[in-house]
Enzyme design. Structure first.
Site, PDB file in Angstrom:
ATOM      1  N   ASN A  76     -10.078  -0.092  -0.424  1.00 37.40           N
ATOM      2  CA  ASN A  76      -8.615  -0.028  -0.384  1.00 37.40           C
ATOM      3  C   ASN A  76      -8.047  -0.623  -1.679  1.00 37.40           C
ATOM      4  O   ASN A  76      -8.135  -1.826  -1.902  1.00 37.40           O
ATOM      5  CB  ASN A  76      -8.119  -0.803   0.838  1.00 37.40           C
ATOM      6  CG  ASN A  76      -6.607  -0.742   1.009  1.00 37.40           C
ATOM      7  OD1 ASN A  76      -5.893  -0.310   0.102  1.00 37.40           O
ATOM      8  ND2 ASN A  76      -6.119  -1.171   2.154  1.00 37.40           N
ATOM      9  N   CYS A 125       0.812  -1.223   0.000  1.00 30.16           N
ATOM     10  CA  CYS A 125       0.000   0.000   0.000  1.00 30.16           C
ATOM     11  C   CYS A 125       0.849   1.278   0.000  1.00 30.16           C
ATOM     12  O   CYS A 125       0.346   2.350  -0.314  1.00 30.16           O
ATOM     13  CB  CYS A 125      -0.952   0.010   1.187  1.00 30.16           C
ATOM     14  SG  CYS A 125      -2.115  -1.359   1.139  1.00 30.16           S
ATOM     15  N   HIS A 173      -3.357   7.466   1.753  1.00 27.15           N
ATOM     16  CA  HIS A 173      -3.719   6.117   1.312  1.00 27.15           C
ATOM     17  C   HIS A 173      -5.089   5.802   1.906  1.00 27.15           C
ATOM     18  O   HIS A 173      -5.360   6.124   3.067  1.00 27.15           O
ATOM     19  CB  HIS A 173      -2.670   5.112   1.801  1.00 27.15           C
ATOM     20  CG  HIS A 173      -3.120   3.688   1.664  1.00 27.15           C
ATOM     21  ND1 HIS A 173      -3.620   3.193   0.476  1.00 27.15           N
ATOM     22  CD2 HIS A 173      -3.185   2.674   2.559  1.00 27.15           C
ATOM     23  CE1 HIS A 173      -3.956   1.928   0.656  1.00 27.15           C
ATOM     24  NE2 HIS A 173      -3.710   1.588   1.911  1.00 27.15           N
TER      25      HIS A 173
HETATM   26  O1  UT7 Z   1      -3.780  -0.841   3.480  1.00 26.98           O
HETATM   27  C1  UT7 Z   1      -3.018  -1.039   4.616  1.00 26.98           C
HETATM   28  C2  UT7 Z   1      -3.461  -1.953   5.523  1.00 26.98           C
HETATM   29  N1  UT7 Z   1      -4.783  -2.152   5.953  1.00 26.98           N
HETATM   30  C3  UT7 Z   1      -5.285  -1.436   6.955  1.00 26.98           C
HETATM   31  O2  UT7 Z   1      -4.839  -0.385   7.282  1.00 26.98           O
HETATM   32  C4  UT7 Z   1      -6.443  -2.041   7.685  1.00 26.98           C
HETATM   33  C5  UT7 Z   1      -6.278  -1.855   9.169  1.00 26.98           C
HETATM   34  N2  UT7 Z   1      -7.319  -2.426   9.978  1.00 26.98           N
HETATM   35  C6  UT7 Z   1      -8.611  -2.066   9.906  1.00 26.98           C
HETATM   36  O3  UT7 Z   1      -8.971  -1.283   9.069  1.00 26.98           O
HETATM   37  C7  UT7 Z   1      -9.583  -2.620  10.929  1.00 26.98           C
HETATM   38  O4  UT7 Z   1      -8.870  -3.284  11.933  1.00 26.98           O
HETATM   39  C8  UT7 Z   1     -10.627  -3.562  10.319  1.00 26.98           C
HETATM   40  C9  UT7 Z   1     -11.589  -2.784   9.447  1.00 26.98           C
HETATM   41  C10 UT7 Z   1      -9.952  -4.659   9.527  1.00 26.98           C
HETATM   42  C11 UT7 Z   1     -11.444  -4.230  11.441  1.00 26.98           C
HETATM   43  O5  UT7 Z   1     -12.008  -3.236  12.272  1.00 26.98           O
HETATM   44  P1  UT7 Z   1     -12.029  -3.452  13.852  1.00 26.98           P
HETATM   45  O6  UT7 Z   1     -12.797  -2.344  14.452  1.00 26.98           O
HETATM   46  O7  UT7 Z   1     -10.609  -3.638  14.278  1.00 26.98           O
HETATM   47  O8  UT7 Z   1     -12.875  -4.751  13.959  1.00 26.98           O
HETATM   48  P2  UT7 Z   1     -12.606  -5.944  14.872  1.00 26.98           P
HETATM   49  O9  UT7 Z   1     -11.463  -6.756  14.334  1.00 26.98           O
HETATM   50  O10 UT7 Z   1     -12.530  -5.486  16.272  1.00 26.98           O
HETATM   51  O11 UT7 Z   1     -13.970  -6.725  14.685  1.00 26.98           O
HETATM   52  C12 UT7 Z   1     -13.989  -8.057  14.846  1.00 26.98           C
HETATM   53  C13 UT7 Z   1     -15.422  -8.544  14.910  1.00 26.98           C
HETATM   54  C14 UT7 Z   1     -15.437 -10.049  15.058  1.00 26.98           C
HETATM   55  O12 UT7 Z   1     -16.586 -10.417  15.777  1.00 26.98           O
HETATM   56  P3  UT7 Z   1     -16.517 -10.736  17.346  1.00 26.98           P
HETATM   57  O13 UT7 Z   1     -15.535 -11.816  17.476  1.00 26.98           O
HETATM   58  O14 UT7 Z   1     -16.092  -9.455  17.999  1.00 26.98           O
HETATM   59  O15 UT7 Z   1     -17.949 -11.131  17.679  1.00 26.98           O
HETATM   60  C15 UT7 Z   1     -15.540 -10.516  13.616  1.00 26.98           C
HETATM   61  O16 UT7 Z   1     -16.076 -11.790  13.513  1.00 26.98           O
HETATM   62  O17 UT7 Z   1     -16.114  -8.245  13.686  1.00 26.98           O
HETATM   63  C16 UT7 Z   1     -16.462  -9.471  13.038  1.00 26.98           C
HETATM   64  N3  UT7 Z   1     -16.255  -9.273  11.605  1.00 26.98           N
HETATM   65  C17 UT7 Z   1     -17.246  -8.992  10.746  1.00 26.98           C
HETATM   66  N4  UT7 Z   1     -18.571  -8.850  10.897  1.00 26.98           N
HETATM   67  C18 UT7 Z   1     -19.303  -8.553   9.799  1.00 26.98           C
HETATM   68  C19 UT7 Z   1     -15.082  -9.294  10.943  1.00 26.98           C
HETATM   69  N5  UT7 Z   1     -15.291  -9.024   9.632  1.00 26.98           N
HETATM   70  C20 UT7 Z   1     -16.623  -8.825   9.498  1.00 26.98           C
HETATM   71  C21 UT7 Z   1     -17.432  -8.518   8.399  1.00 26.98           C
HETATM   72  N6  UT7 Z   1     -18.765  -8.379   8.589  1.00 26.98           N
HETATM   73  N7  UT7 Z   1     -16.930  -8.322   7.150  1.00 26.98           N
END
Ligand code: UT7
Length: 330
Positions: free
Chosen positions: A287, A114, A257
């Site tokens: 992204n 990225c 980005h």
């Molecule tokens: O380009 C360079 C690199 N990329 C980035 O910069 C991305 C960096 N990271 C992020 O943008 C965020 O961490 C994410 C968008 C990937 C995730 O956001 P978050 O607020 O950190 O979410 P989380 O990991 O805390 O959420 C996890 C929860 C899980 O459920 P439980 O275990 O808390 O019940 C997952 O199962 O969200 C659930 N989950 C989803 N639910 C619905 C994970 N993906 C999905 C989904 N739809 N697509």
């Protein structure tokens, strides 16, 4: 005579097929509310079958050349930042060079995921200022849809395909000053790039020619990447400003980005910038890795927001980890 690199044109290209969060939720266990609230993404574009990274790159390049008002024969270096090349080798850049009808110059790809566009900007700027190239075509192009695991909802909803390109040309440095002792002329003021290989495994692809002889799929520890992005981007922004004796208030546009709206908001907050000074395209493009900055740049140039003389801060972080920034007087 001091040479500075000026961006003299830009262009971008998105595949035809647009996939909304709602459409995605028919095949992936997800929903619009989760994707929007966690990332700011509303939709993404997906390349058609048989449409390759080089095709997107070529379309964006043609538009950038047209905007710059120059012919491909005037380019003496093609750099393509991509993580999703058509083939392991040769480079996508050489394919684009050929398709543009170029028989001169050199072409190569850059791999910094990225951060690829910012790494490419640094490379192009150095080639130009050293006198080894006069006019560079810098492309960021990706078909990330091809390396996603469509059964992994935590990653597949976040990415999209697209391409952006800029034409960068060496010019004699203008000598104006803004009264703070730094040059206020047009061009790339400075670039800053970093990497830290110790975090290799928080964002990677689980395949490759040497390891598995497969292409592999993207794997990400989202929370860890998020944490590093906020910290590294805050420090790179300071580094760029200090190097140029500039204040946060001097920046007219943040062109970041586009990975996650919450990461972008955090950088903008650190800079004390209001939302209307941030070019945001993650909602529409998702992204697109190395393509996201030139796509955002082209969007804001063509809709008239970015104007001649504006000071732009470009920044990115990606797998590697790699991160970087560039300050550009448009
Ligand atoms: O380009 C360079 C690199 N990329 C980035 O910069 C991305 C960096 N990271 C992020 O943008 C965020 O961490 C994410 C968008 C990937 C995730 O956001 P978050 O607020 O950190 O979410 P989380 O990991 O805390 O959420 C996890 C929860 C899980 O459920 P439980 O275990 O808390 O019940 C997952 O199962 O969200 C659930 N989950 C989803 N639910 C619905 C994970 N993906 C999905 C989904 N739809 N697509």
């Amino acid at each position: 005579m001091k040479i500075r690199s000026e961006i003299i044109g830009c262009g971008s290209y998105l595949p035809e097929r647009c996939v909304s969060n709602d459409e995605l939720s028919k095949t992936v266990d997800t929903n619009d509310e989760w994707i929007r609230s966690r990332s700011g993404i509303e939709q993404r574009y997906i390349a058609a079958e048989g449409e390759f990274t080089s095709d997107l790159a070529l379309a964006a390049s043609r538009r950038a050349l047209e905007h710059a008002g120059i012919d491909a024969s005037e380019i003496d270096l093609v750099i393509c930042a991509t993580t999703t090349p058509d083939n392991t080798f040769p480079s996508t850049a050489t394919k684009v060079q050929h398709k543009l009808g170029m028989t001169n110059g050199a072409a190569f790809d850059i791999q910094a995921v990225c951060s690829g566009f910012v790494y490419g900007l640094a490379t192009a700027d150095n080639f130009i200022r050293c006198g080894q190239a006069k006019t560079v075509l810098l492309i960021g192009a990706e078909t990330f849809s091809r390396i996603l695991d469509w059964t992994d909802r935590s990653t597949c909803v976040l990415f999209g395909d697209g391409a952006g390109a800029v034409v960068i040309r060496g010019a004699e440095q203008e000598t104006g000053s803004n009264g703070k002792g730094h040059n206020s002329g047009r061009g790339i003021l400075s670039t800053h790039i970093h990497s830290d290989g110790s975090n290799y495994d928080i964002l990677y692809v689980d395949g490759g020619p040497s390891s598995t002889q497969t292409v592999g799929h993207l794997r990400m520890n989202g929370r860890e990447v998020f944490r590093h992005a906020v910290t590294n981007l805050a420090s790179i922004v300071d580094e760029a400003l200090i190097a140029n004796n500039l204040d946060r208030s001097d920046i007219d546009w943040l062109v970041p980005h586009q990975a996650n709206k919450r990461i972008i908001d955090s950088t903008a907050k650190k800079l004390g910038m209001s939302q209307d000074k941030v070019v945001l395209t993650v909602d529409k493009h998702a992204n697109t890795s190395a393509a996201s900055i030139p796509l955002a740049l082209d969007t804001a140039v063509k809709d008239g927001r970015i104007k001649r003389g504006d000071l732009l801060l470009l920044e990115a972080m990606g797998g590697g980890l790699t991160w970087g920034a560039g300050l550009v007087r448009w």
